[in-house]
Design an enzyme around this catalytic site. Structure first.
Site, PDB file in Angstrom:
ATOM      1  N   SER A 145       0.861  -1.186   0.000  1.00 24.15           N
ATOM      2  CA  SER A 145       0.000   0.000   0.000  1.00 24.15           C
ATOM      3  C   SER A 145       0.897   1.235   0.000  1.00 24.15           C
ATOM      4  O   SER A 145       2.013   1.206   0.535  1.00 24.15           O
ATOM      5  CB  SER A 145      -0.896   0.024   1.237  1.00 24.15           C
ATOM      6  OG  SER A 145      -1.530   1.284   1.382  1.00 24.15           O
ATOM      7  N   TYR A 158      -1.307   0.124  10.380  1.00 24.19           N
ATOM      8  CA  TYR A 158      -1.444  -0.298   8.979  1.00 24.19           C
ATOM      9  C   TYR A 158      -0.284   0.240   8.152  1.00 24.19           C
ATOM     10  O   TYR A 158       0.322  -0.495   7.366  1.00 24.19           O
ATOM     11  CB  TYR A 158      -2.779   0.190   8.417  1.00 24.19           C
ATOM     12  CG  TYR A 158      -3.042  -0.290   7.007  1.00 24.19           C
ATOM     13  CD1 TYR A 158      -3.479  -1.587   6.766  1.00 24.19           C
ATOM     14  CD2 TYR A 158      -2.842   0.555   5.908  1.00 24.19           C
ATOM     15  CE1 TYR A 158      -3.713  -2.037   5.472  1.00 24.19           C
ATOM     16  CE2 TYR A 158      -3.074   0.117   4.615  1.00 24.19           C
ATOM     17  CZ  TYR A 158      -3.511  -1.181   4.401  1.00 24.19           C
ATOM     18  OH  TYR A 158      -3.727  -1.617   3.118  1.00 24.19           O
TER      19      TYR A 158
END
Length: 249
Positions: A145, A158
């Site tokens: 990501s 995250y």
């Protein structure tokens, strides 16, 4: 590497991106082991669709954050297909916790995110990589990501998990060379995925506007980059960002 005839294990296979990955692999002639965590009913539909088209496809239940499940997953795939040529680490977990809210980012949330997003892929690569090396070839693609390249995203945990996955990709490329090539695709905001559904609406709008193209990245572009990494004979340890022009790496 020629994709036709390969056996591919795809974690997170019931998600919007995971389904597209499985479909693309099947269209290119691969046999597919779709890995899901909890819903056999949801997994049944895409697998049956592939089977109707003459593709050898199975669904395997596994929580990639648990070593025993990873071992069973690998054993099941080998029993069914006899080999594993491709691993796509698409399974991930996130939950929205604003960066300044450190009290809300509990140790439990931190550990679950890191265990699923970083340790899980490591356990799978550790289990499957040596099998690929013995076979003489293999391709691994991790789904990262852009949160791993900037202090942003659904939570600090995250972002850290995806930053770690990028470097883990490099390290495993070293560990598994030369037979196994390991690469990573790092998408920006993708609409219609489980990951995006857990983001705060204001963050979603901000993410779209921040892209040079003024919209979300395309899932199909992510899939095309995965296929490119599977076909390559000379690229390993690399991460390609697909985000519409938000992060430059």
């Amino acid at each position: 590497m020629e994709i036709k005839g390969c056996v591919a294990v795809v974690t997170g296979g019931t998600g919007a991106l995971g389904r597209l990955i499985c479909r693309a692999l099947a269209q290119n002639g691969a046999n597919v082991a779709l890995v899901y965590q909890s819903s056999a009913t949801i997994a049944k539909e895409p697998v049956e669709d592939l089977q109707k088209e003459g593709i050898r496809a199975i669904a395997i239940q596994a929580d990639v954050s648990i070593q025993g499940d990873v071992n069973r997953l690998v054993e099941t795939a080998l029993q069914e297909f006899g080999r594993i040529d491709i691993l796509i680490n698409d399974a991930a977990y996130n939950t929205w916790v604003a960066f300044p809210d450190l009290e809300a980012l509990t140790l439990e949330i931190w550990q679950k995110i890191l265990q699923t997003n970083t340790t899980g892929p490591y356990m799978l690569m550790r289990a499957i990589g040596p099998i690929m090396k013995k076979q003489g070839r293999g391709r691994i693609v991790n789904i990262g990501s852009i949160a791993g390249f900037q202090p942003a995203g659904s939570s600090i945990a995250y972002a850290v998990s995806k930053a770690a996955l990028t470097h883990l990709t490099r390290c495993m490329a070293v560990a598994l060379a030369p037979e196994v090539l390991v690469n990573c695709v790092a998408p920006g905001f993708l609409e219609g995925t489980r990951m995006s559904s857990n983001l705060a609406p204001p963050y979603v709008e901000k993410a779209k506007k921040a892209a040079l193209i003024g919209k979300a990245a395309e899932k199909e572009d992510v899939v095309e980059q995965i296929l490119t990494f599977l076909r390559t004979e000379s690229t390993t340890g690399q991460t390609v960002i697909i985000d519409g022009g938000r992060v430059f790496h």
